[in-house]
Design a protein around this motif. Structure first.
Motif, PDB file in Angstrom:
ATOM      1  N   SER A   1       0.840  -1.204   0.000  1.00  0.00           N
ATOM      2  CA  SER A   1       0.000   0.000   0.000  1.00  0.00           C
ATOM      3  C   SER A   1       0.872   1.250   0.000  1.00  0.00           C
ATOM      4  O   SER A   1       1.976   1.251   0.549  1.00  0.00           O
ATOM      5  N   ASP A   2       0.369   2.292  -0.664  1.00  0.00           N
ATOM      6  CA  ASP A   2       1.003   3.606  -0.706  1.00  0.00           C
ATOM      7  C   ASP A   2       2.464   3.554  -1.170  1.00  0.00           C
ATOM      8  O   ASP A   2       3.346   4.149  -0.538  1.00  0.00           O
TER       9      ASP A   2
ATOM     10  N   GLY B   1      -2.910   2.809  -4.761  1.00  0.00           N
ATOM     11  CA  GLY B   1      -2.931   4.137  -4.155  1.00  0.00           C
ATOM     12  C   GLY B   1      -1.560   4.764  -4.066  1.00  0.00           C
ATOM     13  O   GLY B   1      -1.253   5.495  -3.126  1.00  0.00           O
ATOM     14  N   GLY B   2      -0.727   4.489  -5.075  1.00  0.00           N
ATOM     15  CA  GLY B   2       0.655   4.953  -5.037  1.00  0.00           C
ATOM     16  C   GLY B   2       0.914   6.166  -5.907  1.00  0.00           C
ATOM     17  O   GLY B   2       0.074   6.597  -6.693  1.00  0.00           O
TER      18      GLY B   2
END
Length: 208
Positions: free
Chosen positions: A22-23, A45-46
Motif C-alpha cells: 500500500s502507498d 494508491g501509489g
C-alpha cells in the motif's frame, strides 16, 4: 500459455498480485513500463513517476547491450560480455557519455525540473513491461537502492527465467506473472505491443 491483450491489461493483473503493498512509489521504466505501471499505481494508491534508463550498446553493433545506466546511478556494465568481446569499461566510455546526455534529455522531457520523489524509507516498486536480458532493470534497481528505500520490489508481467532469478539478488521481491520456458522476446507475450512515444508517456503520467 495465454498472452496479455496489451500493457494496460498486464498492469491490471500485476496490480492484483501486488495488492499486499500500500502507498508505494511506483517507478516505471519508460517508455513501455509506464503503460503497465499506471494501473498498478491506481490500484495500490501509489505515486507514479518515471525512472529513466538507457542501454549502453556495443559500439560496432549498438543493438547489442553491454550494460545500462539509470538516472542518479552509475553505469552497470556486463564485464563478462565485454571481456568476451575483447573490450574493457574504458572501451565504452564514449558510449556511456553519449547515453548520459540522452538520459538527461529524456529526464527533462518527462519530468522537467521536478526531481524524483524522495525514496528514503519508502515502499518502492520498479515496473517494466518485461524482462529480457535485465540490463536496464538491474541499473534501475541499483540506482533506486542507493536512495535508501525501505523495501524494493521489481514487478513485470513476463520475463526470461534466468533473468528473473538473477534479479532476485537486486530486489527484496520480484513479482512476475509469466516465466515461460520458451521466452524469446517480451513482445511475443502481448497481442498488442506498439511502440510508445514521448507524448504517450506524458499522457499516461498526466492521467496519474
Amino acid at each position: 500459455m495465454d498472452v496479455f491483450a496489451d500493457r494496460a491489461e498486464a498492469g491490471a493483473l500485476l496490480a492484483e498480485r501486488l495488492r499486499h503493498i500500500s502507498d508505494p512509489v511506483v517507478l516505471a521504466l519508460p517508455r513501455g513500463g509506464v503503460a503497465v505501471a499506471l494501473p498498478v499505481a491506481r490500484r495500490l494508491g501509489g505515486v507514479l513517476d518515471v525512472l529513466v534508463t538507457r542501454k549502453i550498446g556495443y559500439p560496432p553493433s549498438p543493438e547489442l547491450g553491454v550494460g545500462a545506466i539509470a538516472e542518479g546511478g552509475e553505469p552497470v556494465l556486463d564485464l563478462g560480455l565485454l571481456r568476451r568481446l575483447g573490450m574493457t569499461s574504458e572501451s565504452v566510455a564514449g558510449v556511456v557519455a553519449e547515453e548520459r546526455r540522452e538520459l538527461a534529455r529524456r529526464v527533462e522531457v518527462y519530468r522537467g525540473e521536478r526531481p524524483l520523489p524522495d525514496l528514503a524509507g519508502r515502499e518502492v516498486i520498479v515496473v517494466d513491461d518485461g524482462l529480457a536480458t535485465g540490463g536496464t532493470a538491474r541499473a534501475a534497481l541499483r540506482a533506486v537502492r542507493a536512495r535508501g528505500p525501505g523495501r524494493l520490489t521489481l514487478a513485470v508481467p513476463v520475463g526470461a527465467r534466468e533473468t528473473v532469478e538473477a534479479m532476485r539478488e537486486e530486489a527484496d521481491e520480484v513479482v512476475v506473472l509469466i516465466v515461460p520456458a520458451d521466452f524469446r522476446a517480451v513482445g511475443q507475450w502481448y497481442e498488442r505491443f506498439e511502440q510508445l512515444t514521448d507524448a504517450d508517456v506524458l499522457s499516461l503520467l498526466a492521467e496519474a
